[in-house]
Enzyme design. Structure first.
Site, short mmCIF file in Angstrom:
data_model
loop_
_atom_site.label_atom_id
_atom_site.label_comp_id
_atom_site.label_asym_id
_atom_site.label_seq_id
_atom_site.Cartn_x
_atom_site.Cartn_y
_atom_site.Cartn_z
N GLY A 336 0.81 -1.21 0.00
CA GLY A 336 0.00 0.00 0.00
C GLY A 336 0.84 1.25 0.00
N GLY A 338 0.49 5.53 1.16
CA GLY A 338 -0.28 6.54 1.85
C GLY A 338 0.35 7.90 1.69
N GLY A 339 -0.23 8.87 2.38
CA GLY A 339 0.25 10.23 2.25
C GLY A 339 1.65 10.43 2.79
N PHE A 340 2.11 9.51 3.65
CA PHE A 340 3.43 9.66 4.26
C PHE A 340 4.45 8.70 3.70
CE2 PHE A 340 1.03 12.12 7.16
CZ PHE A 340 1.91 12.96 7.80
N GLY A 341 4.05 7.80 2.82
CA GLY A 341 5.02 6.88 2.27
C GLY A 341 4.40 5.54 1.94
N VAL A 343 3.89 1.20 2.36
CA VAL A 343 3.69 0.19 3.40
C VAL A 343 4.09 -1.16 2.82
CG1 VAL A 343 2.07 -0.89 5.00
CG2 VAL A 343 1.77 1.52 4.35
N LYS A 357 5.63 0.65 7.75
CA LYS A 357 5.32 1.91 7.06
C LYS A 357 6.59 2.75 6.98
CE LYS A 357 2.62 5.14 8.96
NZ LYS A 357 1.40 5.87 9.37
N ASP A 452 -8.08 12.38 8.34
CA ASP A 452 -8.03 11.77 7.00
C ASP A 452 -8.75 10.43 7.00
OD1 ASP A 452 -7.41 11.78 4.31
OD2 ASP A 452 -5.45 10.87 4.58
#
Length: 627
Positions: A336, A338-341, A343, A357, A452
């Site tokens: 996956g 996400g907004g921060f990096g 996974v 993550k 979010d």
């Protein structure tokens, strides 16, 4: 009569009601049985009963081994010797500690022999089995066990008057607050009024299958019994099949595992609870102090040689270990983004499957990471992703989280598993999300706003129970502010209009996003999809409102759901709650605690005047509805 049966009869005659009281180590969580009881009847077939009992215990243990699971129930009904079991751990425990208590509880009721019912109480857990299932819904129904208090055998070392007063106030407050929480659980502390800086620690917990009324009555009795009979004892416990209460002048849980009582006491003050949200210029002084505290903590951490005491319950991993576990963060391990990096799936500690993550490196990200680790390493709730570990010694900042094999919710709504969720699973998912947000907003020791919430941030476990992921957007807010103006960091389509257009952030932003996700779960449609079948294009929220205005909002439900699986009134009620969550201004939206209670109640819903909601589409230039 067989030898086994004679033994059983003798055992039952001797220990029909057995109590075990042992000295307790006051500075540690112990698993010494406090009391156990045996049923008055015995099994018809020893062989069948033992097989059913062992299978039930095995199932209970398997459920409790899942991170964040504190309540389990199982049943085996082969050949008439039915066994229905319940196990419950205290919510401040790690999964390993919960299992350790369970493993003590099972042999603790072995003296009951072939009695077809028994229960045992420990500080850290409860285990019960019966040959009937009614106690699932009414734990006190056929039990003759009243609320029993067990007082410490030593007097408090604190001034008696101040200690008694603090105990009385704390026990009274948690007996009121606990039945109003989403998990029937409270842990709290109270400083003595004597100025000695001494602290009283207390928890209260009801079994999750109890009704709110049963929980309330049980804890009221527990409070009166403890306060009347135990002070000035240095500790006390009240036990019952429906509830457990404990206080002590010695800590038996971490200070940062406490729950804010204020929202549940009806005293209406938010000034005492911290709120974690976005940064604003008016928060400069608080942020400066916070930064200094974090710097000081980090300095201590480095000087101690990677001491992880500040990150309770989280393990410090080396970058090299996680790099190897993810095959150098290769594409094949990617699960996956996400907004921060990204996974990645990984296997650590000799066989534990986890999610790693990876956060993008940068000074700002590093500060966010430190905040996140401090916060979520102590967030433990069945509907929130649990942090297992972290790493800060490499070029990337890493979090190690529990792995959800089913993946994210959006995959089951419009992805490759579209249409596979039935109505029971969907309604449980909606309730679980509400329960998780209720914990973040009002039950954790500080208030956390996710900001979010979206279907891709809701992960599902093997039983399709939801767990909210990604707490990396949390920040600090001064205690006396209701909202702040901050940079936008949510996802368009899910974000409340006041946040998307003006940067006004409050807990009602999560409420709005929850409403959007609930509509997605019901309809199987993404909020950003456009319906062109009518005279004009309609996004999901607009379409739901149009149906509601016409009184036909039942038509919103996903065609993939079998009509025999749901009651129309229940579906319409949840749609109305979802629309209530999307009202503007934000003051019109209920709190997540109120939403959870509405979802948990009977199908009838109090009629409220609602306005057409405002929806900010993926293209910010498109604003639909509102005034």
């Amino acid at each position: 009569m067989s030898t086994n049966l004679v033994v059983v009869v003798i055992v039952l005659m001797v220990i029909m009601e057995l109590g075990v009281a042992q000295p307790i180590n006051k500075t540690d969580n112990t698993n010494t049985p406090l009391k156990f009881y045996c049923g008055s009847n015995f099994a018809m077939s020893p062989e069948t009963f033992s097989r059913n009992l062992n299978s039930t215990f095995s199932q209970l243990r398997s459920q409790l081994s899942n991170t964040g699971v504190y309540y389990a129930r199982a049943q085996n009904v082969e050949d008439g010797d039915a066994v229905y079991g319940v196990a419950m751990c205290r919510n401040y425990l790690l999964s390993t500690d919960c299992l350790a208590c369970f493993d003590v509880a099972v042999p603790a009721i072995a003296p009951c022999g072939l009695a077809n019912g028994a229960h045992v109480f420990l500080d850290n857990c409860l285990l019960r089995f019966e040959n009937y299932d009614q106690f699932y819904e009414d734990p006190q129904g056929s039990s003759n066990i009243g609320v029993l208090e067990i007082c410490g055998n030593e007097s408090t070392s604190q001034p008696i008057t101040a200690f008694n007063q603090s105990v009385k106030e704390l026990l009274s407050d948690i007996s009121v607050a606990t039945p109003r929480t989403s998990d029937f659980y409270i842990a709290s502390t109270r400083q003595l009024t004597s100025g000695t800086n001494a602290t009283v620690y207390a928890i209260a917990q009801c079994v999750q299958n109890a009704s709110q009324a049963v929980c309330k009555n049980c804890l009221n009795t527990a409070y009166h019994n403890l306060f009347s009979n135990c002070p000035p004892a240095d500790e006390g416990r009240a036990i019952n099949v429906a509830c457990f209460m404990r206080y002590s002048e010695f800590p038996f849980f971490q200070n940062n595992q406490t729950i804010n009582l204020i929202p549940f006491l009806g005293k209406g003050s938010s000034s005492k609870s911290g709120m974690i949200i976005g940064v604003s210029s008016s928060a400069g002084l608080v942020l400066l102090i916070t930064a200094l505290l974090l710097w000081f903590r980090w300095s201590k951490f480095k000087a101690a040689g990677n001491d992880t005491s500040d990150f309770q319950g989280a393990q410090c991993y080396t970058y090299q270990d996680l790099k190897l576990a993810t095959n150098n963060f290769s594409e094949e391990y990617l699960i996956g983004k996400g907004g921060f990096g990204e996974v990645f799936k990984a296997i650590v500690d000799g066989g534990i499957v986890v999610a790693v993550k990876k956060l993008h490196v940068g000074f700002r990200a590093k500060k966010e990471f430190e905040n996140e680790v401090n916060l979520i390493s102590n967030v433990r709730h069945r509907n929130l992703i649990l942090q297992l570990g972290w790493c800060i010694d490499g070029p990337e900042l890493l979090l190690v989280l529990e792995y959800m094999s089913q993946g994210s919710l959006d995959k089951f709504l419009w992805g490759e598993q579209k249409g596979t969720l039935n109505w029971k699973q969907r309604s449980d998912i909606i309730l679980g999300i509400a329960r998780g947000l209720t914990h973040l907003h009002g039950e954790f020791h500080v208030k956390i706003i996710h900001r979010d919430i979206k279907s891709s941030n809701i992960l599902l476990d093997n039983d399709f129970q939801p767990k909210i992921a990604d707490f990396g957007l949390a920040r600090f807010l001064p205690e006396d502010e209701a909202h702040v103006s901050t940079r936008f960091a949510g996802t368009m389509g899910y974000t409340a209009p006041e946040y998307a257009t003006r940067g006004h952030l409050s807990e009602k932003v999560d409420t709005y996003s929850f409403g959007i996700v609930a509509l997605e779960v019901i309809s199987g449609r993404s909020c950003s999809d456009v319906n062109y079948s009518g005279p004009r294009m309609e996004y999901l929220l607009d379409h739901a409102w149009q149906l509601y205005e016409k009184g036909i909002h039942i038509k919103l439900i996903d065609d993939a759901i079998d009509p025999n699986d749901y009651q129309e009134e229940n579906v319409k009620k949840i749609i109305e709650i979802a629309l209530m969550c999307t009202q503007s201004p934000a003051s019109l939206r209920p709190t997540m605690c109120e939403i959870y209670l509405m979802l948990s109640s009977e199908p009838s819903l109090e009629q409220r005047q609602m306005l057409r909601p405002t929806f900010i589409a993926v293209d910010r230039r498109i604003q639909i509805g509102g005034n």
